[in-house]
Design a protein around this motif. Structure first.
Motif, PDB file in Angstrom:
ATOM      1  N   VAL A 126       0.599  -1.750  -0.205  1.00 33.02           N
ATOM      2  CA  VAL A 126       0.230  -0.193  -0.163  1.00 33.02           C
ATOM      3  C   VAL A 126       0.566   1.296   0.161  1.00 33.02           C
ATOM      4  O   VAL A 126       1.427   0.947   0.397  1.00 33.02           O
ATOM      5  CB  VAL A 126      -0.664  -0.333   1.517  1.00 33.02           C
ATOM      6  N   VAL A 127       0.539   2.594  -0.737  1.00 35.43           N
ATOM      7  CA  VAL A 127       1.221   3.847  -1.015  1.00 35.43           C
ATOM      8  C   VAL A 127       0.107   5.081  -0.769  1.00 35.43           C
ATOM      9  O   VAL A 127      -1.026   4.743  -1.333  1.00 35.43           O
ATOM     10  CB  VAL A 127       2.032   3.785  -2.145  1.00 35.43           C
ATOM     11  N   TYR A 128       0.484   5.525  -0.311  1.00 39.41           N
ATOM     12  CA  TYR A 128      -0.280   7.194   0.411  1.00 39.41           C
ATOM     13  C   TYR A 128       0.867   7.613  -0.572  1.00 39.41           C
ATOM     14  O   TYR A 128       1.836   8.580   0.086  1.00 39.41           O
ATOM     15  CB  TYR A 128      -0.556   7.100   1.496  1.00 39.41           C
ATOM     16  N   TYR A 129       0.244   8.872  -1.673  1.00 34.04           N
ATOM     17  CA  TYR A 129       1.154   9.776  -2.021  1.00 34.04           C
ATOM     18  C   TYR A 129       0.996  10.822  -2.534  1.00 34.04           C
ATOM     19  O   TYR A 129      -0.527  11.481  -2.684  1.00 34.04           O
ATOM     20  CB  TYR A 129       2.013   8.952  -3.577  1.00 34.04           C
ATOM     21  N   GLU A 130       1.303  12.280  -2.087  1.00 38.96           N
ATOM     22  CA  GLU A 130       0.143  13.561  -2.167  1.00 38.96           C
ATOM     23  C   GLU A 130       1.282  14.060  -2.529  1.00 38.96           C
ATOM     24  O   GLU A 130       2.585  14.811  -2.777  1.00 38.96           O
ATOM     25  CB  GLU A 130       0.150  14.170  -0.314  1.00 38.96           C
ATOM     26  N   GLU A 131       0.960  14.940  -3.676  1.00 36.52           N
ATOM     27  CA  GLU A 131       2.092  16.422  -4.033  1.00 36.52           C
ATOM     28  C   GLU A 131       2.042  17.243  -3.173  1.00 36.52           C
ATOM     29  O   GLU A 131       1.163  18.235  -2.599  1.00 36.52           O
ATOM     30  CB  GLU A 131       1.203  16.989  -5.668  1.00 36.52           C
ATOM     31  N   LEU A 132       3.524  18.138  -2.525  1.00 31.94           N
ATOM     32  CA  LEU A 132       3.759  19.103  -2.043  1.00 31.94           C
ATOM     33  C   LEU A 132       2.822  20.146  -1.624  1.00 31.94           C
ATOM     34  O   LEU A 132       2.485  20.142  -0.659  1.00 31.94           O
ATOM     35  CB  LEU A 132       5.367  18.906  -2.503  1.00 31.94           C
ATOM     36  N   ASN A 133       1.966  20.898  -3.429  1.00 37.61           N
ATOM     37  CA  ASN A 133       1.563  21.630  -3.204  1.00 37.61           C
ATOM     38  C   ASN A 133       0.387  21.698  -3.017  1.00 37.61           C
ATOM     39  O   ASN A 133      -0.827  22.391  -2.795  1.00 37.61           O
ATOM     40  CB  ASN A 133       1.175  22.408  -4.810  1.00 37.61           C
ATOM     41  N   ASN A 134      -0.903  20.369  -2.805  1.00 39.16           N
ATOM     42  CA  ASN A 134      -1.371  19.563  -2.123  1.00 39.16           C
ATOM     43  C   ASN A 134      -1.638  19.656  -1.201  1.00 39.16           C
ATOM     44  O   ASN A 134      -2.724  20.305  -0.032  1.00 39.16           O
ATOM     45  CB  ASN A 134      -1.723  18.959  -3.034  1.00 39.16           C
ATOM     46  N   ALA A 135      -0.467  19.438  -0.317  1.00 39.66           N
ATOM     47  CA  ALA A 135      -0.954  19.739   1.176  1.00 39.66           C
ATOM     48  C   ALA A 135      -0.700  20.439   0.993  1.00 39.66           C
ATOM     49  O   ALA A 135      -1.796  21.034   2.516  1.00 39.66           O
ATOM     50  CB  ALA A 135       0.324  18.518   1.425  1.00 39.66           C
ATOM     51  N   ALA A 136       0.204  21.909   0.842  1.00 38.66           N
ATOM     52  CA  ALA A 136       0.262  23.331   1.739  1.00 38.66           C
ATOM     53  C   ALA A 136      -1.152  23.649   1.287  1.00 38.66           C
ATOM     54  O   ALA A 136      -1.558  24.672   2.363  1.00 38.66           O
ATOM     55  CB  ALA A 136       1.598  23.711   0.484  1.00 38.66           C
ATOM     56  N   ASP A 137      -2.145  23.540   0.166  1.00 38.97           N
ATOM     57  CA  ASP A 137      -2.759  24.410   0.052  1.00 38.97           C
ATOM     58  C   ASP A 137      -4.577  23.555   0.644  1.00 38.97           C
ATOM     59  O   ASP A 137      -5.288  24.171   1.175  1.00 38.97           O
ATOM     60  CB  ASP A 137      -3.182  23.989  -1.511  1.00 38.97           C
ATOM     61  N   GLY A 138      -4.083  22.687   1.760  1.00 42.36           N
ATOM     62  CA  GLY A 138      -4.429  21.859   2.627  1.00 42.36           C
ATOM     63  C   GLY A 138      -5.876  21.518   1.995  1.00 42.36           C
ATOM     64  O   GLY A 138      -7.009  20.760   2.474  1.00 42.36           O
ATOM     65  N   ASN A 139      -5.681  20.591   0.204  1.00 45.56           N
ATOM     66  CA  ASN A 139      -6.495  20.093  -0.184  1.00 45.56           C
ATOM     67  C   ASN A 139      -7.144  18.768  -0.069  1.00 45.56           C
ATOM     68  O   ASN A 139      -7.625  18.335  -0.704  1.00 45.56           O
ATOM     69  CB  ASN A 139      -6.224  20.975  -2.083  1.00 45.56           C
ATOM     70  N   GLN A 140      -6.616  18.433   0.868  1.00 44.29           N
ATOM     71  CA  GLN A 140      -6.178  16.409   0.462  1.00 44.29           C
ATOM     72  C   GLN A 140      -7.693  16.196   1.068  1.00 44.29           C
ATOM     73  O   GLN A 140      -8.051  17.051   2.030  1.00 44.29           O
ATOM     74  CB  GLN A 140      -5.041  15.940   1.042  1.00 44.29           C
ATOM     75  N   ARG A 141      -8.442  15.123   0.755  1.00 44.50           N
ATOM     76  CA  ARG A 141      -9.575  14.713   1.344  1.00 44.50           C
ATOM     77  C   ARG A 141      -8.933  13.878   2.680  1.00 44.50           C
ATOM     78  O   ARG A 141      -7.950  13.242   2.151  1.00 44.50           O
ATOM     79  CB  ARG A 141      -9.830  14.458   0.175  1.00 44.50           C
ATOM     80  N   VAL A 142     -10.018  13.824   3.118  1.00 45.14           N
ATOM     81  CA  VAL A 142      -9.172  12.566   4.852  1.00 45.14           C
ATOM     82  C   VAL A 142      -9.819  10.829   3.356  1.00 45.14           C
ATOM     83  O   VAL A 142     -10.590  10.695   2.995  1.00 45.14           O
ATOM     84  CB  VAL A 142     -10.684  13.061   6.004  1.00 45.14           C
ATOM     85  N   SER A 143      -8.512  10.488   4.222  1.00 42.69           N
ATOM     86  CA  SER A 143      -8.652   8.952   3.315  1.00 42.69           C
ATOM     87  C   SER A 143      -8.070   8.116   4.518  1.00 42.69           C
ATOM     88  O   SER A 143      -7.271   8.734   5.142  1.00 42.69           O
ATOM     89  CB  SER A 143      -8.115   8.864   2.104  1.00 42.69           C
ATOM     90  N   SER A 144      -8.418   6.679   4.208  1.00 46.03           N
ATOM     91  CA  SER A 144      -7.612   5.831   4.741  1.00 46.03           C
ATOM     92  C   SER A 144      -7.616   4.807   4.226  1.00 46.03           C
ATOM     93  O   SER A 144      -8.445   4.121   3.058  1.00 46.03           O
ATOM     94  CB  SER A 144      -8.037   4.730   6.196  1.00 46.03           C
ATOM     95  N   LEU A 145      -6.282   3.690   4.280  1.00 50.66           N
ATOM     96  CA  LEU A 145      -6.254   2.497   3.474  1.00 50.66           C
ATOM     97  C   LEU A 145      -5.640   1.215   4.290  1.00 50.66           C
ATOM     98  O   LEU A 145      -4.663   1.945   5.042  1.00 50.66           O
ATOM     99  CB  LEU A 145      -5.343   2.145   2.115  1.00 50.66           C
ATOM    100  N   HIS A 146      -5.610   0.388   4.031  1.00 53.72           N
ATOM    101  CA  HIS A 146      -5.538  -1.006   4.700  1.00 53.72           C
ATOM    102  C   HIS A 146      -4.804  -2.069   4.118  1.00 53.72           C
ATOM    103  O   HIS A 146      -6.255  -2.356   3.266  1.00 53.72           O
ATOM    104  CB  HIS A 146      -5.980  -1.207   6.016  1.00 53.72           C
TER     105      HIS A 146
END
Length: 315
Positions: free
Chosen positions: A22-42
């Motif tokens: 499993v991989v969680y990947y996030e673009e830096l500009n997306n994280a900085a803008d606070g645009n990420q959705r809440v998510s979970s994976l297992h």
């Protein structure tokens, strides 16, 4: 999905070195803008051996507020390698295909034109299957992976993993199935396979499971009708073309869940949706996997438990 980016990212990780499963990947500009959705994976390894499931959540995928989610269920001797390759490569292949469509499109371009995204999905899956075939030193004649991917909400389904929407109705949360399990028991799938001289039949000891067989050999007995890999059956009706659908989100839609068949074999759509709704968002995927593991022990105590992998994406 929305506007495509000018250059697609390379694969998130090289196949030899990427994280397992499993991989969680996030673009830096997306994280900085606070645009990420809440998510979970297992994910949870079953009792058959190696965990052949892989999954990814890619926040900031190709656009502002874009998210790519995918679960990939490997099968066969090298299924774990195939699912890992597809997990690492498919997101960038899809963006590459969409960029090409936008570049050569002479009509006005609409960044939410789902027909173009569908075309990009089909093309990306075709290229992905070719890359699987070219994997060095890995025999994929009877190994492969299913896939279900979603992105706001364009769903591309290949095989028997499943996408389900949790939406609020008059009587509370309810499940809306967004994909059809693409198995040999589906009449149109069986018709295509038989037209290519493949055989569809079940073993006596598991009469409820239709499988795909070679014309004159009792092998390999594939339990799905579409997959990456499985090249021994590609001339006999098993294809890598995804079934692509889209869903316009409404205010009633609460979350999307993607899961491999190890979950759906023992839990219903409504059971999964209810478990997620009752859990803390960050723990929702694990709650479903734990429930599926317990259900396997209860319903099939003498059977080998399948791998179980879940992604939850909240809106």
């Amino acid at each position: 999905m929305g506007i495509c980016i000018s250059t697609a990212s390379s694969e998130m990780y090289a196949i030899e070195h990427g994280p397992e499963n499993v991989v969680y990947y996030e673009e830096l500009n997306n994280a900085a803008d606070g645009n990420q959705r809440v998510s979970s994976l297992h994910t949870q390894q079953g009792s058959k051996g190696l965990n052949q499931d892989c999954a990814i959540i890619y926040q900031g995928y190709g656009m502002e507020n874009g998210t790519f989610c995918g679960v990939f269920d490997g099968h066969g001797a090298n299924g774990h390698m195939v699912s890992k390759l597809v997990r690492n490569r498919l997101p960038s292949l899809l963006l590459n295909q969409m960029n090409d469509i936008a570049k050569y499109n002479t009509t006005s371009y609409n960044d939410k034109d789902f027909d173009k995204w569908k075309e990009a999905c089909v093309s990306a899956f075709r290229v992905m299957d070719k890359e699987v075939k070219l994997m060095e030193n890995i025999d994929c004649a009877c190994s492969g992976t299913t896939a279900v991917t979603g992105d706001d909400l364009l769903i591309a389904n290949l095989g028997d993993s499943r996408a389900v929407l949790g939406t609020m109705g008059k009587n509370g949360i309810r499940a809306v199935e967004l994909t059809t399990d693409l198995k040999p028991c589906v009449p149109l799938e069986a018709e295509r396979i038989r037209a290519c001289n493949g055989r569809v039949l079940a073993l006596k000891e598991e009469s409820h499971v239709q499988r795909v067989w070679l014309p004159h050999e009792d092998s390999p007995g594939l339990a799905m009708s579409r997959a990456f890999g499985d090249f021994v059956l590609k001339n006999h009706g098993v294809i890598s073309t995804p079934h692509v659908t889209c869903h316009r989100l409404t205010l009633s839609d609460q979350f999307l869940v993607l899961a491999t068949d190890g979950v759906w074999d023992v839990l219903s759509n409504n059971e999964v949706v209810s478990i997620i709704w009752a859990a803390k968002r960050e723990e929702a995927a694990k709650a479903v996997v734990d429930a599926a593991t317990a259900a396997w022990e209860h319903k099939y105590p003498s059977s080998r438990r399948d791998d179980c992998t879940v992604i939850c994406l909240f809106f």
